[in-house]
Design an enzyme around this catalytic site. Structure first.
Site, PDB file in Angstrom:
ATOM      1  N   LYS A  32      38.463  47.583  38.955  1.00  0.00           N
ATOM      2  CA  LYS A  32      39.442  46.502  39.079  1.00  0.00           C
ATOM      3  C   LYS A  32      40.393  46.473  37.886  1.00  0.00           C
ATOM      4  CE  LYS A  32      37.031  43.535  42.320  1.00  0.00           C
ATOM      5  NZ  LYS A  32      36.419  42.221  42.599  1.00  0.00           N
ATOM      6  N   ARG A  61      28.202  45.334  42.545  1.00  0.00           N
ATOM      7  CA  ARG A  61      28.954  45.948  43.644  1.00  0.00           C
ATOM      8  C   ARG A  61      29.869  47.010  43.046  1.00  0.00           C
ATOM      9  NH1 ARG A  61      33.858  45.348  46.429  1.00  0.00           N
ATOM     10  NH2 ARG A  61      33.682  45.706  48.682  1.00  0.00           N
TER      11      ARG A  61
END
Length: 291
Positions: A235, A269
């Site tokens: 991210k 995750r």
């Protein structure tokens, strides 16, 4: 932010996760491997859309030690196209069926905020529903998950994938994320969902400093008593900090994963399963003296 023992949210920390009859042990953090079946995901869009590529990637993640495969057919990157439920389902149905056939013991999570897609996938034998909206986008979602007695990952988001990064604003990001998650937990409990997993939603309607303020306060979200999921893999909160690219931050992600686990995170995750699994083993050795 209510944290006293009389808060109806707070329960003793769960030691197992009941995935529709399959128990996952939460005594050590779990790894959730990402299988994106979209053409436009921010990191690996289009790489695994075909059946053969998706199956090969699934097998690779299972061999690397993933505990859960998280499958998504709707891109939730900022500004992504808003596709129809039928198109989302078309992207994942055949692949989920084939994964169930070839890897019958794999625990499958479906990344969707639509009850119709969740229902179809639960009928196919999927185990977990991962909803970026925490039930805010589809009023039928909570009832559907409860009907199938599936674990439910509810995430915080401000806005929608199309608008969330246009101008996210908070007076106190930790308190506001906590309050929304509290409300969604209460709604999920009222719908009779038994196994709830909480995700603070890194990158979903947050600026860089919002993400790190949340990360510094991760331990507060473990106080809900439900398993805590952290998704920071590739991210922008990681790669933009060092002006690099999503596929060049494995070392930084591992460092953050260790910190996240120390703050009580139960599920990581990730796109890259092997380094995450090694980080879990390292963390477990640091804490308990066994790999």
């Amino acid at each position: 932010m209510v944290k006293n023992k009389d808060n109806p949210i707070i329960v003793p920390r769960r030691k197992t996760l009941n995935c529709r009859g399959v128990l996952l042990d939460l005594s050590r953090p779990l790894v959730m491997g990402i299988l994106n079946l979209t053409p436009d995901s921010f990191s690996d869009g289009g790489k695994f859309n075909g059946l053969d590529a998706a199956l090969a990637h699934t097998e690779s993640m299972l061999q690397d030690g993933t505990d859960i495969i998280d499958i998504g057919g709707y891109s939730s990157r900022p500004g992504a196209e808003d596709i129809s439920p039928s198109r989302e389902l078309d992207r994942i149905l055949v692949i989920v069926r084939e994964i169930r056939k070839q890897f019958p013991k794999a625990i499958l999570s479906i990344d969707t905020f639509r009850a119709s897609v969740a229902r179809a996938m639960l009928e196919e034998g999927a185990h977990i529903i991962n909803d970026v909206s925490g039930g805010l986008y589809d009023p039928e979602m909570l009832r559907t998950v409860a009907e199938y007695d599936a674990p439910y990952i509810l995430m915080h988001i401000q806005g929608t994938p199309q608008t969330m990064q246009l101008n996210p604003v908070y007076e106190n990001v930790v308190e506001e994320v906590w309050d929304q998650l509290k409300d969604r937990i209460l709604a999920a409990k009222a719908a009779k969902i038994t196994d709830i997993i909480v995700d603070p939603g890194f990158g979903f309607g947050k600026r860089l400093h919002h993400n790190y303020e949340l990360f510094r306060n991760l331990d507060k979200f473990s106080l809900f008593g439900f398993p805590l999921l952290v998704g920071i893999s590739r991210k922008s909160m990681v790669y933009k900090l060092f002006d690099t690219t999503p596929d060049n931050v494995s070392d930084l992600t591992t460092a953050l994963h260790l910190k996240a686990m120390d703050a009580g995170t139960d599920i990581l995750r990730v796109h890259d399963v092997k380094p995450a699994r090694r980080a879990v083993s390292l963390y477990h050795y640091l804490r308990y003296g066994t790999v």
